[in-house]
Design a protein around this motif. Sequence first.
Motif, short mmCIF file in Angstrom:
data_model
loop_
_atom_site.label_atom_id
_atom_site.label_comp_id
_atom_site.label_asym_id
_atom_site.label_seq_id
_atom_site.Cartn_x
_atom_site.Cartn_y
_atom_site.Cartn_z
N VAL A 169 0.93 -1.16 -0.04
CA VAL A 169 0.15 -0.06 0.00
C VAL A 169 0.94 1.34 0.02
CG1 VAL A 169 -1.84 1.27 1.28
CG2 VAL A 169 -1.66 -1.39 1.58
N PHE A 170 0.59 2.00 -0.81
CA PHE A 170 1.43 3.46 -1.21
C PHE A 170 0.43 4.64 -0.73
CE2 PHE A 170 3.94 0.27 -3.19
CZ PHE A 170 5.13 0.44 -2.77
N VAL A 171 1.07 5.51 -0.22
CA VAL A 171 0.16 6.77 -0.19
C VAL A 171 0.83 8.14 -0.88
CG1 VAL A 171 -1.19 6.44 1.78
CG2 VAL A 171 1.16 7.54 1.94
N ALA B 189 -4.20 10.56 -1.83
CA ALA B 189 -4.37 9.53 -2.81
C ALA B 189 -3.51 8.21 -2.41
CB ALA B 189 -3.80 9.90 -4.15
N PHE B 190 -4.16 7.02 -2.52
CA PHE B 190 -3.49 5.70 -2.23
C PHE B 190 -3.62 4.59 -3.29
CE2 PHE B 190 -7.53 4.68 -0.70
CZ PHE B 190 -7.63 3.40 -0.83
N ALA B 191 -2.69 3.95 -3.36
CA ALA B 191 -2.96 2.67 -4.37
C ALA B 191 -2.45 1.37 -3.45
CB ALA B 191 -2.22 2.65 -5.43
N SER B 192 -3.23 0.16 -3.82
CA SER B 192 -2.54 -1.16 -3.15
C SER B 192 -2.67 -2.09 -4.23
CB SER B 192 -3.44 -1.29 -1.73
OG SER B 192 -5.09 -1.62 -2.26
N GLY B 193 -1.60 -3.13 -3.94
CA GLY B 193 -1.85 -4.12 -4.60
C GLY B 193 -1.34 -5.46 -4.04
N MET B 194 -1.67 -6.56 -4.52
CA MET B 194 -1.03 -7.98 -3.78
C MET B 194 -0.77 -8.97 -4.62
SD MET B 194 -4.94 -9.28 -3.05
CE MET B 194 -4.63 -10.90 -2.39
N ILE B 195 0.01 -9.65 -4.32
CA ILE B 195 0.34 -11.20 -5.12
C ILE B 195 -0.73 -12.15 -4.76
CG2 ILE B 195 1.88 -13.01 -5.25
CD1 ILE B 195 3.10 -10.28 -6.11
N GLY C 56 -2.31 9.11 -10.01
CA GLY C 56 -2.76 7.54 -10.15
C GLY C 56 -1.72 6.90 -10.93
N ARG C 57 -1.09 7.41 -11.90
CA ARG C 57 -0.32 6.63 -12.75
C ARG C 57 1.13 6.36 -11.87
NH1 ARG C 57 1.88 9.69 -18.04
NH2 ARG C 57 3.14 11.69 -16.97
N ARG C 58 1.52 7.34 -11.22
CA ARG C 58 2.75 7.27 -10.42
C ARG C 58 2.42 6.09 -9.28
NH1 ARG C 58 4.26 12.77 -7.88
NH2 ARG C 58 5.64 11.75 -6.83
N LEU C 59 1.31 6.01 -8.59
CA LEU C 59 1.04 5.14 -7.70
C LEU C 59 0.84 3.65 -8.28
CD1 LEU C 59 -1.66 7.10 -5.78
CD2 LEU C 59 0.35 6.18 -4.55
N VAL C 60 0.29 3.59 -9.36
CA VAL C 60 0.15 2.30 -10.13
C VAL C 60 1.54 1.99 -10.33
CG1 VAL C 60 -0.28 1.19 -12.50
CG2 VAL C 60 -1.99 2.58 -11.20
N LEU C 61 2.40 2.75 -11.10
CA LEU C 61 4.04 2.53 -10.82
C LEU C 61 4.72 1.56 -9.77
CD1 LEU C 61 6.66 2.29 -12.73
CD2 LEU C 61 6.88 4.60 -12.16
N GLU C 62 4.26 2.52 -8.61
CA GLU C 62 4.80 1.96 -7.16
C GLU C 62 4.32 0.46 -6.89
OE1 GLU C 62 7.08 3.34 -5.07
OE2 GLU C 62 7.40 5.12 -6.62
N VAL C 63 3.09 0.45 -7.19
CA VAL C 63 2.41 -0.98 -6.76
C VAL C 63 3.04 -2.11 -7.84
CG1 VAL C 63 0.25 -2.25 -7.20
CG2 VAL C 63 0.44 -0.05 -5.85
N ALA C 64 3.23 -1.67 -9.08
CA ALA C 64 3.48 -2.46 -10.09
C ALA C 64 5.12 -2.98 -9.76
CB ALA C 64 3.67 -1.96 -11.56
N GLN C 65 6.04 -1.96 -9.39
CA GLN C 65 7.30 -2.25 -9.01
C GLN C 65 7.26 -2.91 -7.62
OE1 GLN C 65 8.58 1.76 -8.83
NE2 GLN C 65 9.79 1.52 -10.78
#
Length: 185
Positions: free
Chosen positions: A63-65, A74-80, A107-116
């Motif tokens: 999870v990134f803010v 803003a925030f974004a999250s991801g998971m395996i 949004g795209r910066r957060l997507v990049l963080e989650v993808a990385q």
Amino acid sequence: MMNVILRPATVADAAAIAEVRINSWRATYRGIIPASYLNDMKLEDSTAHWTKVLQAGSSKICVFVAENDEGIVAFASGMILPETKLGLDAELTAVYLEPDMQRARLGRRLVLEVAQACRTAGATGLLAWVISENKPARKFYEHLGGELLIEQGFTWDGMDLKEVAYGWKDISRLINDVPQLRSLH
């Protein structure tokens, strides 16, 4: 726009994340999801959810803010994923921005963080779900090179909705392409 920093979320961020999510839902889904549902969203419930996620401390969840002088905007999250879905092994589970921060490239910066983070954890692909009537989000994922994989019905808190899945079969390509994208729609 004020300086915005991106950083990993902490448990102390749970209430701010919950507030961003609720504000974003109320602005984005008005006219798509019943107003009564949106108006009844409870900060306490969402805060409890995000506290639990952030306390888990799992290496399979990130999870990134995005934060400026006024706080988290803003925030974004991801998971395996425990099992692949639609042939992909990671999922972008949330990307929410305060309404006045949308279209500011956060949004795209957060997507990049989650993808990385997902790639670092071993993922090779990334999946994102969106309510099909959310046209701005669909354009966003398409602009990032997401491939439309499926449209299907689903039930959310008793509401029958349609969702679409976008996917990136090569997470490294997404990571390499995002910084070069010039405009957001």
